[in-house]
Each structure stands twice: as structure tokens, then as C-alpha cells.
Design a protein around this motif. Structure first.
Motif, PDB file in Angstrom:
ATOM      1  N   LYS A 118     -19.166  27.634 136.793  1.00 22.74           N
ATOM      2  CA  LYS A 118     -17.822  27.426 137.326  1.00 22.74           C
ATOM      3  C   LYS A 118     -17.373  25.998 137.033  1.00 22.74           C
ATOM      4  O   LYS A 118     -18.014  25.033 137.442  1.00 22.74           O
ATOM      5  N   ILE A 119     -16.274  25.861 136.301  1.00 18.61           N
ATOM      6  CA  ILE A 119     -15.724  24.550 135.949  1.00 18.61           C
ATOM      7  C   ILE A 119     -14.380  24.385 136.648  1.00 18.61           C
ATOM      8  O   ILE A 119     -13.532  25.283 136.618  1.00 18.61           O
ATOM      9  N   SER A 120     -14.174  23.235 137.245  1.00 23.01           N
ATOM     10  CA  SER A 120     -12.942  23.011 138.001  1.00 23.01           C
ATOM     11  C   SER A 120     -11.736  22.943 137.060  1.00 23.01           C
ATOM     12  O   SER A 120     -11.854  22.499 135.911  1.00 23.01           O
ATOM     13  N   PRO A 121     -10.576  23.371 137.529  1.00 20.83           N
ATOM     14  CA  PRO A 121      -9.353  23.285 136.720  1.00 20.83           C
ATOM     15  C   PRO A 121      -9.042  21.856 136.283  1.00 20.83           C
ATOM     16  O   PRO A 121      -8.482  21.639 135.207  1.00 20.83           O
ATOM     17  N   THR A 122      -9.410  20.880 137.111  1.00 22.28           N
ATOM     18  CA  THR A 122      -9.161  19.475 136.761  1.00 22.28           C
ATOM     19  C   THR A 122      -9.929  19.081 135.508  1.00 22.28           C
ATOM     20  O   THR A 122      -9.403  18.394 134.626  1.00 22.28           O
ATOM     21  N   VAL A 123     -11.187  19.520 135.433  1.00 20.02           N
ATOM     22  CA  VAL A 123     -12.002  19.224 134.252  1.00 20.02           C
ATOM     23  C   VAL A 123     -11.440  19.946 133.033  1.00 20.02           C
ATOM     24  O   VAL A 123     -11.295  19.360 131.955  1.00 20.02           O
ATOM     25  N   GLY A 177     -11.108  16.642 124.299  1.00 19.71           N
ATOM     26  CA  GLY A 177     -12.178  17.516 123.860  1.00 19.71           C
ATOM     27  C   GLY A 177     -13.019  17.923 125.059  1.00 19.71           C
ATOM     28  O   GLY A 177     -12.729  17.541 126.194  1.00 19.71           O
ATOM     29  N   ARG A 178     -14.094  18.651 124.816  1.00 18.60           N
ATOM     30  CA  ARG A 178     -14.904  19.155 125.936  1.00 18.60           C
ATOM     31  C   ARG A 178     -16.112  18.288 126.267  1.00 18.60           C
ATOM     32  O   ARG A 178     -16.630  18.327 127.382  1.00 18.60           O
ATOM     33  N   LEU A 179     -16.570  17.493 125.323  1.00 16.08           N
ATOM     34  CA  LEU A 179     -17.821  16.759 125.518  1.00 16.08           C
ATOM     35  C   LEU A 179     -17.748  15.750 126.659  1.00 16.08           C
ATOM     36  O   LEU A 179     -18.606  15.740 127.552  1.00 16.08           O
ATOM     37  N   ASN A 180     -16.752  14.885 126.629  1.00 14.55           N
ATOM     38  CA  ASN A 180     -16.644  13.860 127.674  1.00 14.55           C
ATOM     39  C   ASN A 180     -16.362  14.442 129.056  1.00 14.55           C
ATOM     40  O   ASN A 180     -17.043  14.087 130.023  1.00 14.55           O
ATOM     41  N   PRO A 181     -15.380  15.338 129.207  1.00 12.02           N
ATOM     42  CA  PRO A 181     -15.118  15.901 130.538  1.00 12.02           C
ATOM     43  C   PRO A 181     -16.311  16.651 131.129  1.00 12.02           C
ATOM     44  O   PRO A 181     -16.479  16.690 132.353  1.00 12.02           O
ATOM     45  N   LEU A 182     -17.149  17.242 130.275  1.00 12.51           N
ATOM     46  CA  LEU A 182     -18.311  17.992 130.764  1.00 12.51           C
ATOM     47  C   LEU A 182     -19.559  17.114 130.884  1.00 12.51           C
ATOM     48  O   LEU A 182     -20.658  17.614 131.121  1.00 12.51           O
ATOM     49  N   ASN A 183     -19.382  15.797 130.697  1.00 10.63           N
ATOM     50  CA  ASN A 183     -20.501  14.838 130.782  1.00 10.63           C
ATOM     51  C   ASN A 183     -21.601  15.139 129.762  1.00 10.63           C
ATOM     52  O   ASN A 183     -22.790  14.963 130.038  1.00 10.63           O
ATOM     53  N   LEU A 184     -21.191  15.574 128.577  1.00  6.82           N
ATOM     54  CA  LEU A 184     -22.152  15.899 127.530  1.00  6.82           C
ATOM     55  C   LEU A 184     -22.146  14.872 126.399  1.00  6.82           C
ATOM     56  O   LEU A 184     -22.860  15.036 125.414  1.00  6.82           O
TER      57      LEU A 184
END
Length: 217
Positions: A59-64, A72-79
Motif C-alpha cells: 500500500k503506497i500513500s497517494p502523497t507518495v 520518478g519512482r526511485l526517490n519517493p519510494l526511498n530506493l
């Protein structure tokens, strides 16, 4: 681990995830154990895709999610880069490869001579039988027909299974998925962070891969 190796009479295989090579040195130098190290390395652009898919399965928050188009997806997902650095992030993974991967046999220290074998995941994906034969030869185990049959069965799957943890995959497709599934922004972020690692491991830049793919259509 040395006690376990001594108790076991025969061959013992152990999988270590992102281990430091220096941690294995005492087993060879001090304990005189006949240790062979098979070091599997993957394209730094391919590994994050697997982690993105795994993270998005939760489950990923709408804010993220709202940050994906811009960053992109890497930084918001802490990857990409977090503190402390770990192998689960792009920065941590490339740092680990820099420290541990030995590309040329000529660069191996004396204690690793004839004991270390580097395998690129993508090479195994392209020619799984050949790489497996080479690995068995390195370890000193006969390459039997049942092993050959198993490799063929598990790396040449024509029907895709929607299972992140399936052990049955088309190996070539699995290795090159990132080219289509990562955005150009995400690839650029990884290449900027890991350019030296990509060059060291012999991986082509994204622009060259895309150009070659388009020219073969």
C-alpha cells in the motif's frame, strides 16, 4: 561459518546477499577451507525495477504516488539514496559493487586466486547453459544431464507468470525488462549515480541499447 564447513562432509553451498568479500577471507587464509566464491552481479538499472515492483505491491500513500511524474519512482519510494546506505538503494548497491566486484582475474589478491568467479546476471540470462557449465567446471562438479534439463526448464518459460517470486522465468526477458519498464528519467538517475560501475562491468549506456533495439526492428 567455519565450524559449519568443517562439520559438513562433502560440498556445502551457501547464499550470501551482498556480502563483503573481506568477511570471507578468514575462511580461506586462517581456516584453510577450500572455498569457491561465485559472485553474481546485476545491472544496476535492473535491480531497482524489481524493488519498485515489490514496493508498489504494498500500500503506497497517494502523497507518495503524486511525486512519481515529477521525480520518478526511485526517490519517493526511498530506493535511490537513504541514510544509512544499504544494498536496497541504488547508491548503496553501486557502492557495494565498487568495493567487492573484481572484473579482471589479474586484479585478484593472492588469497582469491582460482577461488573467485564473477558472473553477470545478464550473461547468464543470455546463455544460461554455457554459464552454468562454466560454473560447474569452476567449482569442480560434473555437469549432469538432469542439471541441464533443469536449467532449460527454468530459464526458457514462454508463458509469463504474474508472480514476483516465481522461479520459472524467461531469463532473457527478466534481465532486460528494465529497458521498457523504467522511465527515461529513472534510467538517467541511475546512470548518473552509477556511471563508473556500469562502465567497469561492461554495461552499455541506455542510449546505445535503445538505438540498437530500434535498428533491429
Amino acid at each position: 561459518m567455519s565450524d559449519l564447513c568443517r562439520k559438513y562432509k562433502g560440498r556445502l553451498a551457501s547464499k550470501l546477499i551482498r556480502a563483503n568479500l573481506e568477511l570471507l577471507r578468514p575462511l580461506i587464509v586462517d581456516d584453510n577451507i577450500n572455498l569457491k566464491i561465485v559472485h553474481l552481479v546485476r545491472d544496476p538499472r535492473g535491480s531497482p525495477l524489481s524493488r519498485i515492483k515489490y514496493t508498489l505491491s504494498k500500500k503506497i500513500s497517494p502523497t507518495v504516488r503524486s511525486q512519481f511524474p515529477k521525480y520518478g519512482r526511485l526517490n519517493p519510494l526511498n530506493l535511490f539514496s537513504v541514510t544509512p546506505e544499504t544494498g536496497d538503494t541504488v547508491r548503496g548497491m553501486c557502492k557495494w559493487i565498487r568495493k567487492n566486484a573484481v572484473v579482471s582475474p589479474d586484479l585478484l589478491p593472492a588469497w582469491l586466486q582460482r577461488r573467485y568467479y564473477l558472473v553477470r546476471y545478464e550473461d547468464f540470462a543470455d546463455t544460461p547453459l554455457k554459464v552454468t557449465q562454466d560454473l560447474y567446471r569452476f567449482v569442480g562438479i560434473p555437469f549432469k544431464k538432469e542439471v541441464q534439463d533443469w536449467v532449460i526448464k527454468n530459464t526458457d518459460v514462454t508463458v509469463s507468470k504474474n508472480d514476483l517470486f516465481s522461479t520459472h522465468r524467461n531469463s532473457h526477458v527478466a534481465a532486460t525488462h528494465w529497458i521498457k519498464d523504467l522511465t527515461e528519467m529513472e534510467v538517467g538517475q541511475i546512470e548518473e549515480e552509477c556511471q563508473d560501475v556500469l562502465e567497469r562491468m561492461g554495461y552499455e549506456p541506455y542510449s546505445q541499447l535503445i538505438h540498437r533495439e530500434q535498428s533491429t526492428r
